[in-house]
Design a protein around this motif. Structure first.
Motif, PDB file in Angstrom:
ATOM      1  N   ALA A  15       0.756  -1.215   0.061  1.00 31.44           N
ATOM      2  CA  ALA A  15       0.242   0.020  -0.032  1.00 31.44           C
ATOM      3  C   ALA A  15       0.648   1.294   0.112  1.00 31.44           C
ATOM      4  O   ALA A  15       0.486   2.215  -0.171  1.00 31.44           O
ATOM      5  CB  ALA A  15      -0.936  -0.192   1.399  1.00 31.44           C
ATOM      6  N   GLY A  16       2.181   1.328  -0.035  1.00 33.37           N
ATOM      7  CA  GLY A  16       2.871   2.478   0.254  1.00 33.37           C
ATOM      8  C   GLY A  16       3.048   3.486  -1.120  1.00 33.37           C
ATOM      9  O   GLY A  16       2.296   3.109  -1.989  1.00 33.37           O
ATOM     10  N   ASP A  17       3.353   4.458  -0.806  1.00 28.54           N
ATOM     11  CA  ASP A  17       3.413   5.774  -1.845  1.00 28.54           C
ATOM     12  C   ASP A  17       4.866   5.939  -2.065  1.00 28.54           C
ATOM     13  O   ASP A  17       5.303   7.154  -1.360  1.00 28.54           O
ATOM     14  CB  ASP A  17       2.630   6.912  -1.405  1.00 28.54           C
ATOM     15  CG  ASP A  17       2.481   7.778  -2.638  1.00 28.54           C
ATOM     16  OD1 ASP A  17       2.714   7.419  -4.019  1.00 28.54           O
ATOM     17  OD2 ASP A  17       2.016   8.899  -2.461  1.00 28.54           O
ATOM     18  N   PRO A  18       5.546   5.099  -2.777  1.00 28.50           N
ATOM     19  CA  PRO A  18       7.063   5.185  -2.840  1.00 28.50           C
ATOM     20  C   PRO A  18       7.486   6.655  -3.477  1.00 28.50           C
ATOM     21  O   PRO A  18       6.806   7.159  -4.474  1.00 28.50           O
ATOM     22  CB  PRO A  18       7.730   4.054  -3.673  1.00 28.50           C
ATOM     23  CG  PRO A  18       6.426   3.716  -4.466  1.00 28.50           C
ATOM     24  CD  PRO A  18       5.165   3.962  -3.521  1.00 28.50           C
ATOM     25  N   ALA A  19       8.495   7.125  -3.095  1.00 29.10           N
ATOM     26  CA  ALA A  19       9.174   8.185  -3.778  1.00 29.10           C
ATOM     27  C   ALA A  19       9.662   7.790  -5.076  1.00 29.10           C
ATOM     28  O   ALA A  19      10.271   6.797  -5.255  1.00 29.10           O
ATOM     29  CB  ALA A  19      10.269   8.914  -2.928  1.00 29.10           C
ATOM     30  N   GLY A  20       9.558   8.677  -6.199  1.00 25.77           N
ATOM     31  CA  GLY A  20       9.935   8.297  -7.558  1.00 25.77           C
ATOM     32  C   GLY A  20       9.081   7.601  -8.287  1.00 25.77           C
ATOM     33  O   GLY A  20       7.774   7.268  -7.895  1.00 25.77           O
ATOM     34  N   HIS A  21       9.489   6.876  -9.324  1.00 28.86           N
ATOM     35  CA  HIS A  21       8.812   5.987 -10.236  1.00 28.86           C
ATOM     36  C   HIS A  21       8.443   4.814  -9.733  1.00 28.86           C
ATOM     37  O   HIS A  21       9.061   3.949  -8.910  1.00 28.86           O
ATOM     38  CB  HIS A  21       9.524   5.889 -11.562  1.00 28.86           C
ATOM     39  CG  HIS A  21       8.916   4.816 -12.749  1.00 28.86           C
ATOM     40  ND1 HIS A  21       8.162   5.540 -13.328  1.00 28.86           N
ATOM     41  CD2 HIS A  21       8.921   3.708 -12.638  1.00 28.86           C
ATOM     42  CE1 HIS A  21       7.507   4.394 -14.230  1.00 28.86           C
ATOM     43  NE2 HIS A  21       8.212   3.405 -13.873  1.00 28.86           N
ATOM     44  N   THR A  22       7.032   4.302 -10.013  1.00 29.22           N
ATOM     45  CA  THR A  22       6.791   2.992  -9.538  1.00 29.22           C
ATOM     46  C   THR A  22       5.670   2.531 -10.837  1.00 29.22           C
ATOM     47  O   THR A  22       4.726   3.519 -11.181  1.00 29.22           O
ATOM     48  CB  THR A  22       5.984   2.793  -8.315  1.00 29.22           C
ATOM     49  OG1 THR A  22       5.669   1.308  -8.019  1.00 29.22           O
ATOM     50  CG2 THR A  22       4.829   3.602  -7.849  1.00 29.22           C
ATOM     51  N   ARG A  23       5.590   1.322 -11.031  1.00 31.95           N
ATOM     52  CA  ARG A  23       4.614   0.619 -12.006  1.00 31.95           C
ATOM     53  C   ARG A  23       3.368   0.058 -11.286  1.00 31.95           C
ATOM     54  O   ARG A  23       2.639  -0.433 -11.858  1.00 31.95           O
ATOM     55  CB  ARG A  23       5.149  -0.482 -12.832  1.00 31.95           C
ATOM     56  CG  ARG A  23       6.213   0.343 -13.775  1.00 31.95           C
ATOM     57  CD  ARG A  23       5.848   1.095 -14.941  1.00 31.95           C
ATOM     58  NE  ARG A  23       5.303   0.223 -15.593  1.00 31.95           N
ATOM     59  CZ  ARG A  23       4.354   0.680 -16.825  1.00 31.95           C
ATOM     60  NH1 ARG A  23       4.476   1.757 -17.172  1.00 31.95           N
ATOM     61  NH2 ARG A  23       3.875  -0.187 -17.423  1.00 31.95           N
ATOM     62  N   ALA A  24       3.016   0.282 -10.053  1.00 34.22           N
ATOM     63  CA  ALA A  24       1.970  -0.175  -9.515  1.00 34.22           C
ATOM     64  C   ALA A  24       0.896   0.655  -9.289  1.00 34.22           C
ATOM     65  O   ALA A  24       1.136   1.790  -8.711  1.00 34.22           O
ATOM     66  CB  ALA A  24       2.653  -0.596  -7.662  1.00 34.22           C
ATOM     67  N   PRO A  25      -0.119   0.671  -9.949  1.00 32.63           N
ATOM     68  CA  PRO A  25      -1.022   1.737  -9.931  1.00 32.63           C
ATOM     69  C   PRO A  25      -1.634   2.059  -8.659  1.00 32.63           C
ATOM     70  O   PRO A  25      -2.023   1.187  -7.819  1.00 32.63           O
ATOM     71  CB  PRO A  25      -2.020   1.053 -11.098  1.00 32.63           C
ATOM     72  CG  PRO A  25      -1.246   0.172 -11.899  1.00 32.63           C
ATOM     73  CD  PRO A  25      -0.302  -0.365 -10.874  1.00 32.63           C
ATOM     74  N   GLU A  88       2.210  -9.141  -1.712  1.00 33.25           N
ATOM     75  CA  GLU A  88       2.580 -10.092  -0.779  1.00 33.25           C
ATOM     76  C   GLU A  88       1.393 -10.932  -0.616  1.00 33.25           C
ATOM     77  O   GLU A  88       0.136 -10.737  -0.912  1.00 33.25           O
ATOM     78  CB  GLU A  88       2.754  -9.263   0.762  1.00 33.25           C
ATOM     79  CG  GLU A  88       1.525  -8.501   1.210  1.00 33.25           C
ATOM     80  CD  GLU A  88       1.795  -7.492   2.263  1.00 33.25           C
ATOM     81  OE1 GLU A  88       2.792  -7.418   2.410  1.00 33.25           O
ATOM     82  OE2 GLU A  88       0.566  -6.893   2.378  1.00 33.25           O
ATOM     83  N   ARG A  89       1.570 -12.198   0.235  1.00 34.35           N
ATOM     84  CA  ARG A  89       0.498 -13.225   0.456  1.00 34.35           C
ATOM     85  C   ARG A  89      -0.655 -12.522   1.137  1.00 34.35           C
ATOM     86  O   ARG A  89      -0.336 -11.947   2.281  1.00 34.35           O
ATOM     87  CB  ARG A  89       1.311 -14.285   0.907  1.00 34.35           C
ATOM     88  CG  ARG A  89       0.271 -15.620   0.500  1.00 34.35           C
ATOM     89  CD  ARG A  89       1.121 -16.981   1.050  1.00 34.35           C
ATOM     90  NE  ARG A  89       1.543 -17.458  -0.434  1.00 34.35           N
ATOM     91  CZ  ARG A  89       3.165 -17.319  -0.803  1.00 34.35           C
ATOM     92  NH1 ARG A  89       3.893 -16.791   0.154  1.00 34.35           N
ATOM     93  NH2 ARG A  89       3.479 -17.912  -1.794  1.00 34.35           N
ATOM     94  N   ALA A  90      -1.872 -12.963   0.615  1.00 33.97           N
ATOM     95  CA  ALA A  90      -2.844 -12.257   1.539  1.00 33.97           C
ATOM     96  C   ALA A  90      -3.620 -13.547   2.461  1.00 33.97           C
ATOM     97  O   ALA A  90      -3.223 -14.667   1.689  1.00 33.97           O
ATOM     98  CB  ALA A  90      -3.968 -11.809   0.460  1.00 33.97           C
ATOM     99  N   GLY A  91      -4.058 -13.480   3.272  1.00 32.12           N
ATOM    100  CA  GLY A  91      -4.545 -14.558   4.208  1.00 32.12           C
ATOM    101  C   GLY A  91      -6.101 -14.795   3.595  1.00 32.12           C
ATOM    102  O   GLY A  91      -6.483 -14.374   2.746  1.00 32.12           O
ATOM    103  N   GLU A  92      -6.450 -16.113   4.041  1.00 38.27           N
ATOM    104  CA  GLU A  92      -7.761 -16.672   3.747  1.00 38.27           C
ATOM    105  C   GLU A  92      -8.918 -15.474   3.757  1.00 38.27           C
ATOM    106  O   GLU A  92      -9.748 -15.519   3.059  1.00 38.27           O
ATOM    107  CB  GLU A  92      -7.903 -17.746   4.545  1.00 38.27           C
ATOM    108  CG  GLU A  92      -7.231 -19.148   4.047  1.00 38.27           C
ATOM    109  CD  GLU A  92      -7.209 -19.306   3.051  1.00 38.27           C
ATOM    110  OE1 GLU A  92      -8.511 -19.490   2.190  1.00 38.27           O
ATOM    111  OE2 GLU A  92      -6.349 -19.765   2.332  1.00 38.27           O
ATOM    112  N   ASP A  93      -8.685 -14.636   4.925  1.00 33.73           N
ATOM    113  CA  ASP A  93      -9.824 -13.645   4.965  1.00 33.73           C
ATOM    114  C   ASP A  93      -9.647 -12.427   4.187  1.00 33.73           C
ATOM    115  O   ASP A  93     -10.293 -11.045   4.330  1.00 33.73           O
ATOM    116  CB  ASP A  93     -10.146 -13.466   6.439  1.00 33.73           C
ATOM    117  CG  ASP A  93      -8.741 -12.663   7.185  1.00 33.73           C
ATOM    118  OD1 ASP A  93      -7.751 -12.772   6.499  1.00 33.73           O
ATOM    119  OD2 ASP A  93      -8.935 -12.330   8.308  1.00 33.73           O
ATOM    120  N   GLY A  94      -8.517 -12.456   3.430  1.00 31.75           N
ATOM    121  CA  GLY A  94      -7.862 -11.136   2.679  1.00 31.75           C
ATOM    122  C   GLY A  94      -7.142 -10.291   3.423  1.00 31.75           C
ATOM    123  O   GLY A  94      -6.592  -9.402   2.805  1.00 31.75           O
ATOM    124  N   ALA A  95      -6.805 -10.575   4.747  1.00 31.95           N
ATOM    125  CA  ALA A  95      -5.854  -9.583   5.472  1.00 31.95           C
ATOM    126  C   ALA A  95      -4.483 -10.118   5.009  1.00 31.95           C
ATOM    127  O   ALA A  95      -4.141 -10.994   4.494  1.00 31.95           O
ATOM    128  CB  ALA A  95      -6.003 -10.066   6.863  1.00 31.95           C
TER     129      ALA A  95
END
Length: 95
Positions: A15-25, A88-95
């Motif tokens: 969920a972060g907002d990295p400084a600089g370029h990222t290809r994660a919309p 990252e891997r999500a738990g069964e409940d989405g967490a």
């Protein structure tokens, strides 16, 4: 680097907002999706854009998200190609 995730696994986009370029919309950050397939391994675009001399090479995955989860409506899926360090891997409940 061998692929850590397999088709069908649930993952969460970091969920972060990295400084600089990222290809994660921004619209998928923090969202849970499902791995569709691994597209192979590619240089990490963030490091290429930053001019890193030897950028990391990571698996890139096609990840499917329910449109309703992203925008509150829509019965279809949205797919996004994401580098392994974005998820990252999500738990069964989405967490």
């Amino acid at each position: 680097m061998p692929a850590e995730f397999r088709a069908g696994e649930r993952v969460r986009v970091r969920a972060g907002d990295p400084a600089g370029h990222t290809r994660a919309p921004r619209y998928v950050r923090g969202q849970v999706g499902r791995i569709v397939e691994c597209q192979g391994s590619w240089e990490l675009a963030d490091e290429v854009a930053a001019g890193v001399a030897a950028p990391r090479v990571e698996p890139v995955y096609t990840v499917a998200f329910a449109a309703g989860d992203l925008w509150g409506e829509g019965g279809h899926e949205v797919t996004v190609d994401l580098w392994e360090s974005y998820i990252e891997r999500a738990g069964e409940d989405g967490a």
